[in-house]
Design an enzyme around this catalytic site. Structure first.
Site, PDB file in Angstrom:
ATOM      1  N   LYS A 192       0.805  -1.235   0.000  1.00 29.47           N
ATOM      2  CA  LYS A 192       0.000   0.000   0.000  1.00 29.47           C
ATOM      3  C   LYS A 192       0.833   1.279   0.000  1.00 29.47           C
ATOM      4  O   LYS A 192       0.398   2.287  -0.557  1.00 29.47           O
ATOM      5  CB  LYS A 192      -0.978   0.007   1.181  1.00 29.47           C
ATOM      6  N   LYS A 240      -2.257   2.147   9.181  1.00 24.47           N
ATOM      7  CA  LYS A 240      -2.575   1.043   8.265  1.00 24.47           C
ATOM      8  C   LYS A 240      -1.331   0.188   8.029  1.00 24.47           C
ATOM      9  O   LYS A 240      -0.212   0.688   8.079  1.00 24.47           O
ATOM     10  CB  LYS A 240      -3.060   1.583   6.911  1.00 24.47           C
ATOM     11  N   LYS A 245      -4.380  10.673   7.327  1.00 30.60           N
ATOM     12  CA  LYS A 245      -5.444  11.444   7.978  1.00 30.60           C
ATOM     13  C   LYS A 245      -6.691  10.556   7.988  1.00 30.60           C
ATOM     14  O   LYS A 245      -7.018   9.931   6.970  1.00 30.60           O
ATOM     15  CB  LYS A 245      -5.704  12.722   7.159  1.00 30.60           C
ATOM     16  N   LYS A 263     -18.636  -5.730   1.918  1.00 26.51           N
ATOM     17  CA  LYS A 263     -19.616  -4.970   1.149  1.00 26.51           C
ATOM     18  C   LYS A 263     -20.946  -5.712   1.160  1.00 26.51           C
ATOM     19  O   LYS A 263     -20.986  -6.943   1.160  1.00 26.51           O
ATOM     20  CB  LYS A 263     -19.135  -4.788  -0.291  1.00 26.51           C
ATOM     21  N   GLU A 291      -9.610   1.986  -5.933  1.00 30.75           N
ATOM     22  CA  GLU A 291     -10.519   2.399  -4.857  1.00 30.75           C
ATOM     23  C   GLU A 291     -10.202   3.807  -4.367  1.00 30.75           C
ATOM     24  O   GLU A 291      -9.035   4.132  -4.140  1.00 30.75           O
ATOM     25  CB  GLU A 291     -10.377   1.472  -3.640  1.00 30.75           C
ATOM     26  N   GLU A 318      -6.495   2.239  -2.496  1.00 35.75           N
ATOM     27  CA  GLU A 318      -5.791   1.031  -2.928  1.00 35.75           C
ATOM     28  C   GLU A 318      -6.303   0.513  -4.268  1.00 35.75           C
ATOM     29  O   GLU A 318      -7.338   0.955  -4.756  1.00 35.75           O
ATOM     30  CB  GLU A 318      -5.840  -0.072  -1.862  1.00 35.75           C
ATOM     31  N   ARG A 361      -7.657  -7.614  -9.452  1.00 35.49           N
ATOM     32  CA  ARG A 361      -8.435  -8.825  -9.765  1.00 35.49           C
ATOM     33  C   ARG A 361      -9.804  -8.414 -10.269  1.00 35.49           C
ATOM     34  O   ARG A 361     -10.147  -7.228 -10.239  1.00 35.49           O
ATOM     35  CB  ARG A 361      -8.628  -9.636  -8.480  1.00 35.49           C
TER      36      ARG A 361
HETATM   37  C1  MV4 Z   1      -9.762   4.852   5.505  1.00 35.00           C
HETATM   38  C2  MV4 Z   1     -10.899   5.343   6.188  1.00 35.00           C
HETATM   39  C3  MV4 Z   1     -10.847   6.637   6.655  1.00 35.00           C
HETATM   40  N1  MV4 Z   1      -9.743   7.386   6.477  1.00 35.00           N
HETATM   41  N2  MV4 Z   1      -8.684   5.635   5.347  1.00 35.00           N
HETATM   42  C4  MV4 Z   1     -11.185   0.347   5.126  1.00 35.00           C
HETATM   43  C5  MV4 Z   1     -10.817  -0.682   4.128  1.00 35.00           C
HETATM   44  C6  MV4 Z   1      -9.620  -0.181   3.433  1.00 35.00           C
HETATM   45  N3  MV4 Z   1      -9.715  -0.486   2.039  1.00 35.00           N
HETATM   46  C7  MV4 Z   1      -9.577   1.270   3.695  1.00 35.00           C
HETATM   47  N4  MV4 Z   1     -10.574   1.537   4.707  1.00 35.00           N
HETATM   48  C8  MV4 Z   1     -10.741   2.782   5.194  1.00 35.00           C
HETATM   49  N5  MV4 Z   1      -9.697   3.621   5.041  1.00 35.00           N
HETATM   50  C9  MV4 Z   1      -8.685   6.868   5.837  1.00 35.00           C
HETATM   51  N6  MV4 Z   1      -7.607   7.631   5.684  1.00 35.00           N
HETATM   52  C10 MV4 Z   1     -11.985   4.499   6.329  1.00 35.00           C
HETATM   53  C11 MV4 Z   1     -11.911   3.218   5.838  1.00 35.00           C
HETATM   54  C12 MV4 Z   1     -13.086   2.425   6.015  1.00 35.00           C
HETATM   55  C13 MV4 Z   1     -13.815   1.967   4.921  1.00 35.00           C
HETATM   56  C14 MV4 Z   1     -13.414   2.209   3.611  1.00 35.00           C
HETATM   57  C15 MV4 Z   1     -14.133   1.746   2.546  1.00 35.00           C
HETATM   58  C16 MV4 Z   1     -15.294   1.028   2.779  1.00 35.00           C
HETATM   59  C17 MV4 Z   1     -15.693   0.769   4.045  1.00 35.00           C
HETATM   60  C18 MV4 Z   1     -14.966   1.226   5.135  1.00 35.00           C
HETATM   61  C19 MV4 Z   1     -15.395   0.964   6.432  1.00 35.00           C
HETATM   62  C20 MV4 Z   1     -14.676   1.412   7.499  1.00 35.00           C
HETATM   63  C21 MV4 Z   1     -13.504   2.138   7.298  1.00 35.00           C
END
Ligand code: MV4
Length: 448
Positions: free
Chosen positions: A116, A158, A201, A237, A275, A288, A292
């Site tokens: 990442k 992360k 952030k 999801k 994404e 990210e 796939r």
């Molecule tokens: C975040 C975020 C808030 N701020 N990054 C969760 C899965 C991963 N792909 C990234 N995710 C998140 N990253 C920042 N800087 C909140 C989430 C997140 C989220 C993102 C996408 C779909 C659902 C989610 C549920 C909780 C948190």
């Protein structure tokens, strides 16, 4: 074109790939674990080989067993589906070293984007907005504290090797940042054998919007529009839709073009997804890449008229995309409900077992992607998703009406499913108004 393909997966996606192969006149070989022996979808393949016991590690995740089946069946290519080995660069490398085409992106792109912090660097190099945060992997706590004060709390820790929400931690101040870093590093080491972490952030109540990409081996990289996947529970999801409701056209276009630049920068080809998180002001930030085919690909197929699995296969076989960006016209609105064998009344506990009654919905605009039917036993060993209910209509309003009607028709007995949760979502005013974000389900539906 390939004469024979092996599908290294199970369930609905194995059937999805089998169907694409049949229509293309390609022979298709399935593999199955002991838990899936005798599953009806296996009969639709030209051949099926047992690759081991129920436990995924010794069957669907066992590279040696899958390659052995591919050699015995004498296939020219392997489709990995989603999950399991689909994003494993080592598997892609083994396939190619055995002269078997891996139907997916090049291992170099998978390797780079799978990390990442490296993916963030690729994004920045391509001029794609990233969430404010670490320039690269965090060197030590001191750097983290300095960065966190610059970007302002709350911050999110992360794992560089993570993704999909595994090993994330919110920190609201210096103290919780320090304890969080130690915990996140330990978790990342245990889960991914890589303790590298970084910070961003923390965005409150963002939307999750992703862009579908499709590119060939000749430098043609196209986007097929976006999907809003904000409705999720515990990083799973639940509902996906396209177009993303209320997303301003200029934001959508900029985000889609950003995704194409990022894919080009990484040397990507085949299907992939970029994404983004989108904040209240519709600022978008790359998070990210999913290297796939995704579970929710059918909604993009409905609005573009393109069969993504067939294009994946053609691209892997060396075909050139015969259309350009201007030829892609997204028309109408599509929504997908994931049907999981889980009990919403028991904290979504998995509900495997024998399906005694299965009355699926139908009618104009309804597509049901599933490998199950009455009499099928849902094994306890795998993901609980057993079907995807997809609707396609000219407008979002009509798609919602169609989904409500289809959910009313859908009747399952013998196991519990999350159909009742979907009925609630599609009756909720905020959802109907398109007011969605990643906290929607916990805020509105799980307080009962
Ligand atoms: C975040 C975020 C808030 N701020 N990054 C969760 C899965 C991963 N792909 C990234 N995710 C998140 N990253 C920042 N800087 C909140 C989430 C997140 C989220 C993102 C996408 C779909 C659902 C989610 C549920 C909780 C948190």
């Amino acid at each position: 074109m390939f004469q024979r393909i092996l599908v290294a997966n199970r369930g609905e996606i194995a059937l999805r790939v089998i169907r694409a192969c049949k229509e293309m006149g390609i022979e298709v070989v399935a593999v199955f674990s002991e838990a899936d022996r005798g599953a009806p979808y296996l009969d639709l393949a030209d051949a099926a080989y047992c690759i081991g016991p129920a436990v995924s590690k010794d069957s669907y995740l066992d590279i040696k067993r899958i390659i052995a089946a591919a050699e015995i069946a004498d296939v020219q290519a392997i489709h990995p589906g989603y999950g399991f080995l689909s994003e494993n660069p080592h598997f892609a490398e083994v396939c190619r070293s055995c002269k078997i085409e891996f139907i997916g992106p090049p291992e170099g792109a998978m390797l780079k984007l799978g990390n990442k912090t490296e993916a963030r660097e690729v994004a920045r190099a391509a001029g794609v907005p990233t969430v404010p945060g670490s320039p690269g992997p965090l060197l030590d706590d001191k750097e983290a504290l300095k960065l966190a004060r610059e970007i302002g709390y709350p911050v999110l820790i992360k794992a560089a090797a993570g993704g999909g929400g595994k090993g994330m931690r919110v920190a609201h101040n210096d103290i919780s940042l320090q304890t969080g870093l130690a915990q996140a590093r330990a978790e990342a080491q245990a889960a991914f054998k890589d303790s590298t972490v970084y910070i961003e952030k923390y965005l409150e109540q963002p939307r999750h919007v992703e862009v579908q990409l499709l590119g060939d081996h000749y430098g043609n990289m196209l986007h097929l529009g976006e999907r809003d996947c904000s409705l999720q529970r515990r990083h799973q999801k639940v509902v996906e839709e396209t177009p993303a409701p209320g997303l301003r056209p200029e934001v959508r276009d900029a985000m889609c073009q950003a995704a194409v630049r990022l894919a080009r920068e990484s040397g990507y080809n085949n299907a992939g997804t970029c994404e983004f998180l989108v904040d209240k002001n519709q600022n978008y930030y790359f998070i990210e890449v999913n290297a796939r085919l995704q579970v929710e690909h059918p909604i993009t197929e409905m609005v573009t008229g393109l069969d993504l699995v067939k294009w994946q296969i053609r691209i892997a076989a060396g075909d050139k995309l015969p259309f350009c960006q201007d030829d892609i016209k997204n028309v109408g609105a599509a929504i997908e409900c994931r049907i999981n064998a889980e009990d919403p009344a028991a904290n979504f506990r998995p509900s495997p077992g024998k399906i005694t009654v299965w009355r699926p919905p139908g009618g104009l605009g309804v597509r049901l992607d599933t490998h199950v039917s009455a009499g099928y036993t849902v094994p306890a060993n795998y993901d609980s998703m057993i079907a995807k209910l997809i609707v396609y209509k000219p407008t979002r309003t009509e798609a919602i009406a169609c989904m409500r009607r289809a959910l009313d028709e859908f009747h399952v007995e013998g196991i519990k499913t999350i159909i009742p949760l979907h009925r609630e979502i599609f009756n909720h005013t905020s959802f109907i108004e398109g007011q969605v974000d990643t906290t929607f389900i916990e805020r509105n539906l799980l307080s009962r």
